[in-house]
Design a protein around this motif. Structure first.
Motif: not given
Length: 295
Positions: A191-197
């Motif tokens: 996703s464009y939202r960082v650090n989700e994984w």
């Protein structure tokens, strides 16, 4: 200058020309000739005693005065059009414009709109979808349902529901995944939202190297890519119940992580109308009836 002295047609000619950057295009939109548009703009300039455009070899460019006038006129015409559209067949319709992230619209809201229409037949509900970024005033939104932490400058936010994220993928990929660490051998869609994984792997107790893979601005697009076998996506699984039930995608692991929630937001400068309260109460009642948190 008194507003009553300003000619409406000339104002419309200026607004269209400024927005489209061309007298010709404005004429096509207004269904008059390019010459007529030019004359109307010149008449407005003469009346105001200023130049609104710089005439160029190809098209026109706004002067500083024109740039000042354009947003005011555009907003006024937009508001007028919106109000007039509420009068149809001699009846006055109440209009409510709601923006929402497309994932929430497709995964929860749309299938319940028939219930809202049955309960409130006199309301003209207008839905606008986007990818979590919107200007409530510029887009003419009464409410905006968005995903995040509830802290957005200048807006009120009422919590609707949590949205835990979990990996999803094509069934054939899920068949070869026995434990979370097996995901390190797969393409991880981002996703464009960082650090989700990173947050999901931390919750699963697995160290994660830097993630490199396709990036998406929509969970819907990410889930679609995952269904096609492009990799494993991290999505709010409650929004994809039908896809999971039909077998389009599979959820290989039960672990999830909360990265945010869905919120109902509106401008702090905007007082809620009775119609807005009607929609908010309907929304929260549906969440409660379906066992979803709305506190």
């Amino acid at each position: 200058m008194e507003i009553s002295r300003l000619p409406l047609n000339a104002l419309r000619a200026f607004e269209a020309s400024a927005r489209l950057g061309s007298f010709t295009k404005a004429g096509l939109e207004l269904r008059v000739s390019q010459t007529a548009v030019s004359h109307q703009v010149k008449a407005l300039e003469a009346l105001l005693g200023i130049s609104l455009f710089e005439r160029l070899p190809r098209g026109v460019a706004l002067t500083d005065e024109g740039q000042t006038l354009l947003p005011v006129l555009s907003d006024a015409f937009r508001r007028l059009s919106a109000t007039l559209s509420r009068f149809e067949d001699g009846n006055f319709k109440e209009v409510l414009t709601v923006g929402t992230v497309s994932t929430f619209a497709n995964g929860w809201l749309i299938r319940r709109l028939d219930d809202f229409a049955e309960r409130h037949p006199g309301v003209d509900l207008r839905l606008k979808t986007n990818n979590n970024r919107a200007d409530l005033m510029e887009d003419g939104l009464d409410y905006f349902i968005r995903f995040g932490d509830g802290a957005w400058h200048g807006t009120n936010a009422v919590h609707l529901m949590a949205a835990p994220f979990s990996p999803v993928c094509a069934p054939q990929i899920a068949d070869r995944l026995a434990r979370p660490a097996d995901l390190l051998n797969e393409t991880l869609l981002r996703s464009y939202r960082v650090n989700e994984w990173n947050q999901w792997f931390l919750a699963a107790g697995v160290p994660l190297p830097p993630v490199r893979g396709w990036m998406f601005d929509s969970s819907i697009a990410m889930a679609g890519a995952a269904a096609q076998g492009a990799g494993v996506g991290l999505v709010p699984v409650s929004m994809f119940e039908s896809e999971l039930e039909s077998g389009q995608i599979a959820r290989p692991f039960p672990q999830d992580v909360t990265l945010g929630s869905y919120w109902l937001t509106w401008l702090k400068s905007r007082q809620e109308t009775p119609l807005m309260h009607v929609f908010r109460n309907w929304l929260q009642r549906n969440l409660e009836e379906n066992g979803e948190t709305s506190d």
